[in-house]
Design a protein around this motif. Sequence first.
Motif: not given
Length: 407
Positions: A18-23, A83-86, A184-186, A190-194
Motif C-alpha cells: 500500500i505504501a508504494t502507491i503514494p510513494l 491500469p493507472s500505474l501502467i 508488482l506489489a499491488v 494485496i488481496k482486495e476483499p470481495p
Amino acid sequence: MDTNEEANKGSIWVYIAIATIPLVLVLGNSMLVPILPDMQEKMGISRFQSSLVITLFSISAGLIIPVSGYLSDRFTRKAVIIPSLIVYGAAGVLAVFAAVWNSYPILITARAIQGLGAAGTAPIAMALVGDLYKGGQASKALGLIEASNGTGKVVSPIIGSLLALITWYAPFFAFPIFCVLSLLAVIFLIKEPPREQKADPLRIYLGQIRDILRQKGRWLIPAFFAGSITLFILFGVLFYLSQILEEEPYRIEGVRKGFVLAIPLLGMVITSYTTGAKIKQNGTLMRWLMNIGLTLMTVALAFAIFLNSNLYVFIGLLTLSGIGTGLLLPCLNTLITGSVERDQRGMITSLYNSLRFIGVAFGPPLFGWLMSISHKTIFTTVSSMALLMLILVFFCIKPSGDMPEKS
C-alpha cells in the motif's frame, strides 16, 4: 471474517505494498523539484515554463481523480490502480525521450499523461485502506500512507539530485522503474476483499454523493480545502527553496540542495506516521492535533516573513511548519475516509484528493509569480492562508469522542 481480509490485516507486506502507491505518486513531482533550475537552463525555458512540468501533472490528475473514484466504487480498487500505474510508467518513458530530445512540448504532454495515470493511484489507495482496515488499524494505515507520501517528498529531492549528477534529466528514468515495482506489489501482495455490491448507476450514485455533501458538507468541504491549501503551501515552499538555494548568499547546489530540501519534509513524515499511529478513532484528539498543527504552520510561516537571512533559522521555521502539516493531514485523511459507506468512499476520497492535487498544481507557478514581488509577500500570503484555514477548521470541524466506523 473473510480470509483475504484476515491475510491483509496480518501481513506487513500488505502495508508495504500500500505504501508504494503514494510513494510512486509523490516521486512524480518532488523528484523533479531540484532539477527545475537546470531544466530552465538546458531547455532554454522560463521559470514559469519549468513550473508547468509540476502544474500540468497535478491539474490533469486533479481533474480525472473523481472519475477514477467512481470507477473504483463501480468495479474494484485494484481494477483502477493497476491500469493507472501502467499509464503512469508508460508516460514516464515518453518523458525520458522528451528530455533526451530536448523537446519541451513533448515533455509537458508526457507529464499531463502521467497525471492521468496518477489519478488512479494514491487517491484510490486511501479508499482501499478504508476497505481493508477498521478503527485503529485504519488510522494507522492512513498515517502510513501520509508518511509514505512524506517519505517520498523527503528522499525524492535527494534521489533527484543524485541522479542529476549523471545528467540533468536522469530523474525521468526513475519513474518507470518505480511504477513497475509498485505494480508488482499491488498485484501479488494485496488481496482486495470481495465487493457485496457495485456502486449504483451514475445518476443514482451522483445523487447519493450530493446527499452526503448536503448532510456533512459543513465539515467535509472545509476539510477538503484545508488539505488543498496545506499542499499548496508545501509545494510552493519547495519550489521557492529550490530556486533561492542556488542564488546568493546561499550557493547550495546538487546533492547538498537535495538534503536541505529534505529537512522540512523529514519533520512532516515523522509526525505524520506518529499521528496516524496514535489517533485511532479518537475524534477529540484529532481536533486538538488539527488545530495545533495549523497554529504551528501559521506561526512558523509568519516568523519566516522576517527571519530569512539566517538559513538555519529559516529552515527550522519551515521544518516547524512541516511538523504542523504532519499533525493535520493524517487526521483529515481518517475523518474523510471514515465518514461514508464503502460504496461511496472512492468518490469522496477522490474529491478530497482532487483538491489536494489542484493545490499542488498552483503552488509552483503562484510562488514563482510572488517571488517576482518579494520574499515578504510570499510568506505574508501563506501565513494568512494558514490562519484562515485554522479559523475554518476550528469552527467547522468538531469531531468528538470515538468516531463511528463505516464498513
